[in-house]
Enzyme design. Sequence first.
Site, PDB file in Angstrom:
ATOM      1  N   LYS A 258       0.858  -1.193   0.000  1.00 40.14           N
ATOM      2  CA  LYS A 258       0.000   0.000   0.000  1.00 40.14           C
ATOM      3  C   LYS A 258       0.888   1.233   0.000  1.00 40.14           C
ATOM      4  O   LYS A 258       1.701   1.421   0.908  1.00 40.14           O
ATOM      5  CB  LYS A 258      -0.904  -0.013   1.232  1.00 40.14           C
ATOM      6  N   ASP A 263      -2.538  10.215   3.668  1.00 39.77           N
ATOM      7  CA  ASP A 263      -3.945   9.820   3.816  1.00 39.77           C
ATOM      8  C   ASP A 263      -4.686  10.840   4.670  1.00 39.77           C
ATOM      9  O   ASP A 263      -4.643  10.804   5.896  1.00 39.77           O
ATOM     10  CB  ASP A 263      -4.022   8.420   4.454  1.00 39.77           C
ATOM     11  N   LYS A 270     -10.266  12.817   7.872  1.00 41.28           N
ATOM     12  CA  LYS A 270      -9.844  12.441   9.224  1.00 41.28           C
ATOM     13  C   LYS A 270      -9.791  13.685  10.103  1.00 41.28           C
ATOM     14  O   LYS A 270      -9.529  14.780   9.608  1.00 41.28           O
ATOM     15  CB  LYS A 270      -8.422  11.859   9.178  1.00 41.28           C
ATOM     16  N   ASP A 281       1.588   6.209   5.521  1.00 39.47           N
ATOM     17  CA  ASP A 281       0.632   5.306   4.882  1.00 39.47           C
ATOM     18  C   ASP A 281       1.172   4.654   3.598  1.00 39.47           C
ATOM     19  O   ASP A 281       0.455   3.916   2.940  1.00 39.47           O
ATOM     20  CB  ASP A 281      -0.682   6.062   4.618  1.00 39.47           C
ATOM     21  N   ASP A 340     -12.106   7.036   3.401  1.00 39.80           N
ATOM     22  CA  ASP A 340     -10.930   6.804   4.241  1.00 39.80           C
ATOM     23  C   ASP A 340     -10.542   5.321   4.263  1.00 39.80           C
ATOM     24  O   ASP A 340      -9.467   4.966   4.736  1.00 39.80           O
ATOM     25  CB  ASP A 340     -11.209   7.309   5.658  1.00 39.80           C
ATOM     26  N   GLU A 342      -9.362   3.635   1.918  1.00 41.32           N
ATOM     27  CA  GLU A 342      -8.807   3.737   0.564  1.00 41.32           C
ATOM     28  C   GLU A 342      -7.732   2.696   0.275  1.00 41.32           C
ATOM     29  O   GLU A 342      -7.509   2.323  -0.871  1.00 41.32           O
ATOM     30  CB  GLU A 342      -8.230   5.149   0.352  1.00 41.32           C
ATOM     31  N   ARG A 344      -7.611  -0.472   0.852  1.00 39.97           N
ATOM     32  CA  ARG A 344      -8.152  -1.701   0.261  1.00 39.97           C
ATOM     33  C   ARG A 344      -8.522  -1.501  -1.201  1.00 39.97           C
ATOM     34  O   ARG A 344      -8.533  -2.464  -1.969  1.00 39.97           O
ATOM     35  CB  ARG A 344      -9.345  -2.195   1.103  1.00 39.97           C
TER      36      ARG A 344
HETATM   37  N1  BES Z   1      -4.272   4.573   6.798  1.00 45.25           N
HETATM   38  C1  BES Z   1      -5.414   4.290   7.584  1.00 45.25           C
HETATM   39  C2  BES Z   1      -5.129   3.281   8.706  1.00 45.25           C
HETATM   40  C3  BES Z   1      -4.159   3.692   9.769  1.00 45.25           C
HETATM   41  C4  BES Z   1      -4.602   4.180  10.972  1.00 45.25           C
HETATM   42  C5  BES Z   1      -2.805   3.500   9.589  1.00 45.25           C
HETATM   43  C6  BES Z   1      -3.682   4.522  11.968  1.00 45.25           C
HETATM   44  C7  BES Z   1      -1.887   3.846  10.590  1.00 45.25           C
HETATM   45  C8  BES Z   1      -2.346   4.351  11.783  1.00 45.25           C
HETATM   46  C9  BES Z   1      -6.510   3.697   6.714  1.00 45.25           C
HETATM   47  O1  BES Z   1      -6.541   4.149   5.402  1.00 45.25           O
HETATM   48  C10 BES Z   1      -7.811   4.080   7.322  1.00 45.25           C
HETATM   49  O2  BES Z   1      -8.097   5.239   7.381  1.00 45.25           O
HETATM   50  N2  BES Z   1      -8.589   3.087   7.741  1.00 45.25           N
HETATM   51  C11 BES Z   1      -9.863   3.327   8.320  1.00 45.25           C
HETATM   52  C12 BES Z   1     -10.795   2.258   7.829  1.00 45.25           C
HETATM   53  C13 BES Z   1     -12.229   2.463   8.201  1.00 45.25           C
HETATM   54  C14 BES Z   1     -12.774   3.702   7.522  1.00 45.25           C
HETATM   55  C15 BES Z   1     -13.004   1.241   7.813  1.00 45.25           C
HETATM   56  C16 BES Z   1      -9.729   3.277   9.835  1.00 45.25           C
HETATM   57  O3  BES Z   1      -8.961   2.456  10.346  1.00 45.25           O
HETATM   58  O4  BES Z   1     -10.373   4.076  10.510  1.00 45.25           O
HETATM   59 ZN    ZN Z   2      -4.751   4.761   4.641  1.00 42.75          ZN
HETATM   60 MN    MN Z   3      -7.597   5.951   5.203  1.00 41.09          MN
END
Ligand code: BES
Ligand code: ZN
Ligand code: MN
Length: 496
Positions: A258, A263, A270, A281, A340, A342, A344
């Site tokens: 990834k 992000d 966020k 990220d 968010d 993204e 996946r």
């Molecule tokens: N890049 C984030 C995940 C992340 C969070 C990485 C903290 C490192 C530290 C990812 O893209 C994300 O935002 N995931 C969301 C998914 C949700 C919307 C299903 C999350 O974890 O809140």
């Molecule tokens: Zn992310």
């Molecule tokens: Mn994200």
Amino acid sequence: MTSLNATATISTDVLVVAVIPAAGRRKGATVRPDTGLTAVGRRKLEEALSALGATAATGEITRVPGSGIAKATMVVAVGLGSDPNVETLRRTAGSVARSLTGTRRATFAFGSSDPDDLEAVALGGLLGAYTFTAFKGTGTTQPTTALKALSILTADPKSEAVRVALDRAAVLAEAVKATRDLVNTPPSALSPAALADAAKQRASEHGLKARIWTEKQLRTEGFGGITAVGQGSVNPPRLVRLDYRPAGAKKSLALVGKGITFDTGGISLKPPQAMETMKCDMAGAASVLEAVVAIARLGLKVNVTGWLACAENMPGGKAQRPSDVITIYGGRTVEVLNTDAEGRLVLADALVAAAEEKPDLIVDVATLTGAQGIALGNRTAGVMGNDDAARDAVVASATAAGESMWPMPLPDELRPSLDSQVADLANIGERMGGMMTGAVFLREFVPASISWAHLDIAGPAFNSGSPHGHTPKGGTGMSVRTLVRVAQDLAEGRFV
Ligand code: BES
Ligand code: ZN
Ligand code: MN
């Protein structure tokens, strides 16, 4: 970069000497045998440690003047505790090396000439000797130069086994540190195109073939996940493919990373605090890049293809909206309910592309979910997959490499939570166990006939806390050593 060599003699700025708790009813620290000290030097050091109350507990660091002990300006005694293993050596060597910022030359005498031990000391030392100063201006007052030259004390510095062990440590350390550099680089200096160019540059330095897809090519060829995530940014997305094809390889491995260079969450923005570390990220893509480079440098006999899915997730005027429907490479449609989620989406494109070539094993690496850190904390990555044996083999590779990873299930009951009213799949589902929900989404894009493991490194990829062992603050390089070990285990027939 810190230089590395093996030596049988001590003549240095700083001598690091391993100590262990004194045996029996005695208190204090005993110098480990085979640390190169004379009987007099040894006794003098033990007296000094006793006067200072040292106990030789794991990681305890005590500094004394070198005069009268050894040909060194300063002697640093490092405690190994009573039952040190290779992981103890890596971590304590890392802690000491961190404490030697600003030092020019150090010799590490850990009291073993076993090549595995020497590799561990060298690797830990090199990883601990890391600073990221590329963006420091003229206001720096702290000493920021990492240890320049690291010598490892061993009885037989010229032996082939020692040479191999130290070469391996150097290659692994360089890969991990280069990954940290990429993760630490601010997003203003690392757009998706810049990350792709860096990958191409690294590839050409090490004789790897590289292909970069531009945004236009991605659109033409139907990579709807990567282009949808990237369309909200003025910095267009990229897909990178790296090929390592050694003679005599029997197995093939695809690594998918990834590569979200920043992000923001996109339109599903966020909150500010959650964004502070989001330059990390792209850690998965950086790990894949540097793992492929290390695998090539080590000459492992396995075909490896690296895929870097790079985009910047921004909320611009052209950004995708919650409820948009996109088409992943290969034709399946996804309703994007949360922009968010993204990672996946870009990974789905890359996983389908990777699977087209029917590798023996696909491993993807991603900072995919905040839920990963909730489940396993900030130092342990989650490993999931469509094949329990392959998943467990990856966990075993991680353990052998000295990285903390833990197997997690992919419960089938999570799958219906990803159903969409309008598309084949929605990009969000059950929140409880969100790390596994993310993996269940990804599983949809890998044919059941191909073994696939997914590493969620969201917690351990970036250390917002204090440094520890050989792990600095900021980018950690977590997963690089595991990926290299997976390649080695596959090459040596320890896998599917
Ligand atoms: N890049 C984030 C995940 C992340 C969070 C990485 C903290 C490192 C530290 C990812 O893209 C994300 O935002 N995931 C969301 C998914 C949700 C919307 C299903 C999350 O974890 O809140
Ligand atoms: Zn992310
Ligand atoms: Mn994200």
